[in-house]
Enzyme design. Structure first.
Site, PDB file in Angstrom:
ATOM      1  N   HIS A  10      52.853  44.290  36.043  1.00  0.00           N
ATOM      2  CA  HIS A  10      52.599  43.091  36.849  1.00  0.00           C
ATOM      3  C   HIS A  10      51.349  42.342  36.398  1.00  0.00           C
ATOM      4  CE1 HIS A  10      55.783  44.478  39.343  1.00  0.00           C
ATOM      5  NE2 HIS A  10      55.126  45.515  39.801  1.00  0.00           N
ATOM      6  N   CYS A  42      59.079  48.315  42.580  1.00  0.00           N
ATOM      7  CA  CYS A  42      59.428  48.200  44.001  1.00  0.00           C
ATOM      8  C   CYS A  42      60.919  47.948  44.192  1.00  0.00           C
ATOM      9  CB  CYS A  42      58.611  47.097  44.673  1.00  0.00           C
ATOM     10  SG  CYS A  42      58.606  45.538  43.789  1.00  0.00           S
ATOM     11  N   ASP A 177      56.651  65.394  54.705  1.00  0.00           N
ATOM     12  CA  ASP A 177      55.335  64.756  54.641  1.00  0.00           C
ATOM     13  C   ASP A 177      54.317  65.614  55.394  1.00  0.00           C
ATOM     14  OD1 ASP A 177      54.069  61.994  53.798  1.00  0.00           O
ATOM     15  OD2 ASP A 177      53.188  62.520  55.735  1.00  0.00           O
ATOM     16  N   GLY A 241      51.842  59.505  46.433  1.00  0.00           N
ATOM     17  CA  GLY A 241      50.808  58.499  46.231  1.00  0.00           C
ATOM     18  C   GLY A 241      50.517  58.261  44.761  1.00  0.00           C
ATOM     19  N   THR A 269      34.577  43.682  34.903  1.00  0.00           N
ATOM     20  CA  THR A 269      34.071  45.037  35.101  1.00  0.00           C
ATOM     21  C   THR A 269      32.558  45.066  34.866  1.00  0.00           C
ATOM     22  OG1 THR A 269      34.327  45.733  32.794  1.00  0.00           O
ATOM     23  CG2 THR A 269      36.275  45.912  34.228  1.00  0.00           C
ATOM     24  N   SER A 270      32.000  46.254  34.809  1.00  0.00           N
ATOM     25  CA  SER A 270      30.570  46.400  34.540  1.00  0.00           C
ATOM     26  C   SER A 270      30.204  45.981  33.124  1.00  0.00           C
ATOM     27  CB  SER A 270      30.128  47.846  34.787  1.00  0.00           C
ATOM     28  OG  SER A 270      30.936  48.758  34.054  1.00  0.00           O
ATOM     29  N   PRO A 272      30.622  42.839  30.737  1.00  0.00           N
ATOM     30  CA  PRO A 272      31.006  41.429  30.907  1.00  0.00           C
ATOM     31  C   PRO A 272      32.142  40.968  30.003  1.00  0.00           C
ATOM     32  CG  PRO A 272      28.875  41.620  29.800  1.00  0.00           C
ATOM     33  CD  PRO A 272      29.219  42.989  30.302  1.00  0.00           C
ATOM     34  N   ASP A 279      46.672  47.943  39.568  1.00  0.00           N
ATOM     35  CA  ASP A 279      46.478  49.271  40.148  1.00  0.00           C
ATOM     36  C   ASP A 279      45.319  50.042  39.538  1.00  0.00           C
ATOM     37  OD1 ASP A 279      48.741  48.599  41.535  1.00  0.00           O
ATOM     38  OD2 ASP A 279      49.940  50.311  40.890  1.00  0.00           O
ATOM     39  N   LEU A 296      49.372  47.427  45.250  1.00  0.00           N
ATOM     40  CA  LEU A 296      50.538  46.600  45.574  1.00  0.00           C
ATOM     41  C   LEU A 296      50.795  45.606  44.447  1.00  0.00           C
ATOM     42  CD1 LEU A 296      49.893  45.733  49.345  1.00  0.00           C
ATOM     43  CD2 LEU A 296      51.624  47.299  48.452  1.00  0.00           C
ATOM     44  N   THR A 298      51.751  42.582  44.697  1.00  0.00           N
ATOM     45  CA  THR A 298      51.190  41.268  45.027  1.00  0.00           C
ATOM     46  C   THR A 298      49.730  41.171  44.599  1.00  0.00           C
ATOM     47  OG1 THR A 298      50.839  42.183  47.241  1.00  0.00           O
ATOM     48  CG2 THR A 298      52.742  40.751  46.935  1.00  0.00           C
TER      49      THR A 298
END
Length: 447
Positions: A10, A42, A177, A241, A269-270, A272, A279, A296, A298
């Site tokens: 994505h 998904c 679960d 998960g 990120t740290s 530059p 994710d 997600l 989105t």
């Protein structure tokens, strides 16, 4: 400008499209470990439940379409190392095992996530499967054809979607679960109770509040031993998960304790010269005003667009997320945005919730009820979250709530905000208005 993108689902796909939309002369190289790009994981449950005819529709871009934009797409190429100081990546061609080095001016990390695989005895058994990518989807499709009993481990979104999918295809399904309730991260008990009843009505066995201790295979399948019993199955699917796929950057970039990369509002990120999205990173969660790991699609697409936009100059900021999401299980639409009451209380936010049920349009029209729950801050009356469930399509109402949380709207705003009225569509007050009015009334009574 030479840009290297690691990973192309994505966020990676969105980043490369954005770069070429704004800077078509950019030199972009994509290194993707798999043999495909832009897979919509998904949609796996839709594929397995036979609700879609052509699974190729789960790919919304192709290597050819990205190459047509100008990208050098390297499939089945695994990045083995990144040297931020030298601006280089070490890459292995998985087809011939050739290892080489490439140089970048800017790097975009979109390596995604991978299923959590707990250290359980027998978890690597041949009857235990994962559910993440296209290869997994194909394997599950093939295995399910000759299976009668399927056990799902994990009662989050993917787990419940798979359980529903295999119930629809007339398999004997068990859902295990460790929590007392399924979907407990997304919905409060008055919603999950109803969903669980619906699963049981459709023949799904719910094995809740118990943890898997081992997997043991025999000629007839696999036995899953939990803290409360044993469940025999033809195959088991692990859905407990995801964790960020970021081990490549350990001790090289700033990370959160779970391994999610730390980024600023520009997805930088740290380092530059290194951006990250999807994710692999944490995201700003607006209801708590803190970083959170919310994998997600989105979020990934938006972050990919932002990273691609800022490669030349930081101009576009991430707005954060409300973790707005939805499901359809056995003809029931279930959506949420923001915090549950349990989550708000755990975050030590002074919160209250109101729950009502009302028809979505006047009773002189054919109609159906909507179960609604609104969570709000009792101090400033701001909306923290909402949950809705109905056979009517209430999905867009979650988006309305998302915008209101984003904009710090209150229960008073929701109670009286302008919404259309036409008997075919809704009541003189939309059901969300009624929910807001119920919250206002409750808040006034509790003064």
């Amino acid at each position: 400008m030479k840009v290297i993108i690691i990973g192309c689902t994505h966020a990676g796909t969105a980043a490369v499209k954005r770069i070429y939309a704004q800077h078509p002369d950019t030199e972009v190289t994509i290194y993707e470990k798999n043999d495909n790009v832009s897979f919509l994981s998904c949609g796996i449950a839709l594929f397995l439940s036979k609700r879609i005819n052509d699974p190729q529709g789960l790919f919304y871009a192709s290597p050819q379409s990205l190459a047509k934009l100008g990208a050098d797409v390297k499939l089945q190429h695994e990045v083995l190392d990144v040297d931020p100081h030298m601006h280089t990546v070490t890459v292995k061609n998985l087809s011939d095992n050739h290892v080489f080095t490439d140089h970048y001016d800017k790097l975009i990390i979109t390596t995604g996530s991978w299923p959590i695989i707990p250290p359980i005895d027998g978890i690597h058994d041949s009857h235990v499967f994962l559910c993440k990518n296209w290869e997994h989807a194909q394997t599950l499709w093939q295995k399910a054809q000759n299976a009668q009993r399927i056990t799902i481990i994990g009662g989050g979104y993917i787990g419940v979607e798979l359980a529903e999918a295999f119930a629809v295809t007339k398999h004997q399904v068990t859902l295990i679960d460790g929590m007392p309730r399924i979907l407990s991260k997304y919905l409060d008990a008055n919603f999950t109770d109803r969903i669980e009843d619906n699963f049981r009505k459709h023949g799904v066995t719910l094995a809740l509040n118990q943890f898997v201790q081992s997997f043991t295979s025999d000629d007839n399948g696999v036995t899953i031993t939990t803290t409360k019993g044993k469940y025999h199955s033809d195959l088991a699917i692990l859905c407990v998960g995801f964790r960020p796929n970021t081990t490549l950057f350990k001790d090289k970039l700033a990370m959160h304790p779970n391994g999610a990369l730390v980024t600023n509002e520009y997805m930088q990120t740290s380092d530059p010269d290194i951006y990250a999205a999807g994710d692999a990173v944490a995201i700003h969660y607006n209801p708590t005003n803190q970083a959170a790991y919310i994998p997600l699609a989105t979020n990934a697409v938006r972050q990919g667009i932002i990273a691609g936009s800022n490669i030349f100059k930081n101009t576009m900021k991430d707005m954060g997320t409300q973790s707005t999401s939805g499901l359809k299980l056995f003809d029931e639409v279930i959506v949420s945005s923001g915090m549950t009451l349990e989550a708000a209380q755990a975050a030590q936010i002074p919160a209250q919730a109101v729950t009502i049920s009302d028809n979505y349009r006047p009773e002189f029209m054919p109609t159906t009820p909507v179960l609604m729950r609104l969570v709000y801050n009792t101090t400033n009356r701001q909306i923290l979250g909402a949950q809705l469930m109905s056979k009517y399509d209430v999905s867009q109402s979650a988006n309305t709530i998302s915008v209101m949380i984003q904009n710090h709207n209150t229960i008073d705003d929701l109670a009286m905000v302008d919404m259309l009225f036409q008997p075919y569509f809704d009541r003189p007050f939309n059901y969300l208005n009624l929910l807001g009015q119920a919250a206002v009334q409750q808040a006034e009574q509790n003064k």
